[in-house]
Scaffold this active site. Sequence first.
Site, short mmCIF file in Angstrom:
data_model
loop_
_atom_site.label_atom_id
_atom_site.label_comp_id
_atom_site.label_asym_id
_atom_site.label_seq_id
_atom_site.Cartn_x
_atom_site.Cartn_y
_atom_site.Cartn_z
N LYS A 202 0.87 -1.17 0.00
CA LYS A 202 0.00 0.00 0.00
C LYS A 202 0.90 1.21 0.00
O LYS A 202 1.66 1.44 0.95
CB LYS A 202 -0.91 0.00 1.22
N GLY B 207 -7.69 9.38 9.48
CA GLY B 207 -7.98 9.55 10.90
C GLY B 207 -9.06 10.57 11.21
O GLY B 207 -9.37 10.82 12.37
N GLY C 175 -10.42 7.80 6.49
CA GLY C 175 -11.45 8.79 6.79
C GLY C 175 -12.78 8.22 7.21
O GLY C 175 -13.71 8.96 7.50
N ASN D 293 -8.76 1.97 10.17
CA ASN D 293 -7.97 1.63 11.35
C ASN D 293 -8.49 2.38 12.58
O ASN D 293 -9.05 1.79 13.50
CB ASN D 293 -6.48 1.97 11.09
N THR D 294 -8.37 3.71 12.53
CA THR D 294 -8.69 4.52 13.72
C THR D 294 -10.10 4.28 14.24
O THR D 294 -10.31 4.16 15.45
CB THR D 294 -8.51 6.01 13.39
#
Lengths: 321, 253
Positions: free
Chosen positions: B93, B154, B182, B203-204
């Site tokens: 990535k 994030g 996002g 992720n976040t």
Amino acid sequence: MADVTVIGAGVAGLWAAYALCEAGLTPRLIDRSGPPGPHGCSWWAGGMLAPWCEGAVAEPVITRHGAQAAAHWAGVTEVTQRGTLVVAMPRDKGELARFARRTTGHRAVADLAALEPDLAGAGQGLFFDAEAHLDPRAALAGLVAALAARGVGIMQADATPETIPGPVIDARGLAAGLPGLRGVRGEMLLLRAPEIRLSRPVRLLHPRHPLYIVPRAEGVFMLGATQIESEDRRGVSARSMLELLSAAYALDPRFAEAEVLETGADLRPAFADNVPRVQVRGRVLQLNGLFRHGYLMAPALALQAVDYLTRGIKGDLVHED
Amino acid sequence: MRRFYGVSLETPLMLGTAQYPSPAVLEAAFRDSQASVATVSLRREAGKGQAFWQIIRSLGVHVLPNTAGCHSVQEAVTTAKMAREMFETNWIKLEVIGHADTLQPDPFGLLEATGVLAADGFEVFPYTTEDQVLAGRLLAAGAQVLMPWGSPIGSGLGLNNRYGLKMLRAAFPDVPMVIDAGLGLPSHATDAMELGFDAVLLNTAVAQAGDPAAMARAFGLAVQAGALARGADPMEPREMAVPSTPVMGKAWL
């Protein structure tokens, strides 16, 4: 003749030996590097006794046992009971709201200057008034002195549990090489900034670069700490130092004038759940996995180990399988 | 689902591995979401034979290393090569960050690095914007997958330019695309899947949730819902009300 041999004179081993003495047993303490020093990760700790703040991400057992830590430490070293202040820059006030939702034992503070005059203008904060802090190196010295007063010294020798007869407490940290134990890198700085007065640890919530600052005696501050999933033992990286210093500078620009006294980097031993354990292996008790909670959890871990040895009590940190 | 460099994913969910309270929670998030890909950052965690890598490998999912935090082509290429060696995969990535505050991709650096890596045998997943011109150039440079952003990394804002993403999807109907970055809520992930994207990466939103495993499960269900809905040929929106029960034969009172 010793009743129990403790291997490792970091915060876990020292506490284990001390708790054995308190229970009326005679420990023998062995460490391959001798008394505590820069060779052990206990040396580089922040010394915050902040169980309620840690509760934002740690398992509830950490908060539960950590709440007793200040009282346990008060017997061996000076503990400063002035709480913790958690602050965020105005644009990150969402972080503060989230931290408040995920923790207990705090109250909102609109006027930071009333608590810490030097933080006037730093925005809003949360005050965890029951939290405390200590100076880790003084605390280690306090334990060493308390043991010496009971006739227990630290023998410098290479030792493994297999080579020692009788009950053994293995508190060697990463050197124990236990399955499932990993190192989590942490980096810290010690600064001298005599102009700045803070009377309690301050945590800065930041989406990218969270920071805590712990005041020590004589204008010294500990800045910490990174938490990186890496077993790299090299010194602090330029990136981490930049981030830590930038965050401190954002909190109080006078940190730019500070003298950098020391930098440190080491690995915290941790299990997958980041909760410490007393792992029972026959006559050997392995005390390990204190992660970032060495000073917060060492007393509880040591007391559970001693309770198990002397009375067969299986506490919630004890794993028999 | 379109294939990613020949690989059919078991589920259209990719999860990051940073910022979890502990590896145990990370494992629970993967288990409960049934994510099929784990992304892992190499920027700060150099070195071999590490316990954390073992944890990632033992998740039993595809590993997609990333070049998170790289600001230059050189940095990104070096990191990609390190990742290939460490994880024994050609997947990468590719992040080349152009702006420190928004963390938005540097389109010029991204294009250059994509060319360099594709020529070197990498299977590149470029983290890009919804810009169609750039997308075309990335494909021409050798990328066979695109990872357009939902919104800044994030930020949790969801699909910030829904129109642009729709147009991108329509412009390259055969290219596998992952909405990356996002996403804050499962509904954002459903939205992305309903628009016809092939997977989402986040992720976040999971790692920083109060209960990461529960949020992971919610995202797992959300991508499933979105993919099902997309496959079921949804109705077109109408401006006029249409009764869903027949009115014929009822008393007109």
